[in-house]
Design a protein around this motif. Sequence first.
Motif, mmCIF file in Angstrom:
data_model
loop_
_atom_site.group_PDB
_atom_site.id
_atom_site.type_symbol
_atom_site.label_atom_id
_atom_site.label_comp_id
_atom_site.label_asym_id
_atom_site.label_seq_id
_atom_site.Cartn_x
_atom_site.Cartn_y
_atom_site.Cartn_z
ATOM 1 N N GLU A 59 1.699 0.020 -0.003
ATOM 2 C CA GLU A 59 -0.094 -0.515 -0.378
ATOM 3 C C GLU A 59 0.618 -1.405 -1.668
ATOM 4 N N PRO A 60 0.014 -3.216 -0.907
ATOM 5 C CA PRO A 60 0.434 -4.473 -2.501
ATOM 6 C C PRO A 60 -0.696 -4.134 -3.258
ATOM 7 N N ARG A 61 -0.938 -4.156 -4.743
ATOM 8 C CA ARG A 61 -1.663 -4.181 -5.890
ATOM 9 C C ARG A 61 -1.648 -5.681 -6.547
ATOM 10 N N VAL A 62 -0.708 -6.514 -5.918
ATOM 11 C CA VAL A 62 -0.335 -7.262 -7.405
ATOM 12 C C VAL A 62 -1.715 -8.357 -6.786
ATOM 13 N N TYR A 63 -1.739 -8.874 -4.934
ATOM 14 C CA TYR A 63 -2.880 -9.769 -4.842
ATOM 15 C C TYR A 63 -3.894 -9.567 -5.186
ATOM 16 N N CYS A 116 -1.353 -7.305 2.123
ATOM 17 C CA CYS A 116 -1.817 -6.778 2.902
ATOM 18 C C CYS A 116 -0.415 -5.372 3.450
ATOM 19 N N PRO A 117 -1.048 -4.418 3.813
ATOM 20 C CA PRO A 117 0.205 -3.351 3.829
ATOM 21 C C PRO A 117 1.675 -3.650 4.021
ATOM 22 N N GLU A 173 7.111 -2.420 -6.845
ATOM 23 C CA GLU A 173 5.137 -2.915 -6.476
ATOM 24 C C GLU A 173 4.537 -2.231 -8.385
ATOM 25 N N GLN A 174 5.219 -0.739 -8.590
ATOM 26 C CA GLN A 174 4.620 -0.371 -9.949
ATOM 27 C C GLN A 174 5.281 -1.805 -11.315
#
Length: 129
Positions: free
Chosen positions: A100-104, A89-90, A57-58
């Motif tokens: 926890e997704p952050r890109v979207y 969503c998580p 994710e990072q």
Amino acid sequence: VLWRRAKLTASSEAEVWRLSKSNVHIALAQRLRLLESSEEIVVVATHLKAGLSEDAEQERMLQAETLLKRVRGANLPTVVLVDLNASSCPLRAERGNTLEPRVYSLLTGRGFRSAYRAVAGHEPEWTCW
């Protein structure tokens, strides 16, 4: 990137944008001119890092931030075709923790709209790993 030659023409050579230090994750950017109006757009196609881990994710966040910088630099209306390899969503990660997704939210927060959501009314639970 494919386009209908009756409506669009390439206004420059395609560009390869590196999204990470490796050459594995890139974006292909093509400037196109609309034949009816001579307006230009940029179409970008890419595929972000796969993986259900915080490290993945990072890496996707770094790739998305690099992509956004390049899109801003183009200073033209832009269509981004991207497999995020992420969720909106998580999700349960590889080690059983919650990812926890952050890109979207980064991309939608910067004004990009999901075609999937526009058609289906929601996002898929996840893309693919």
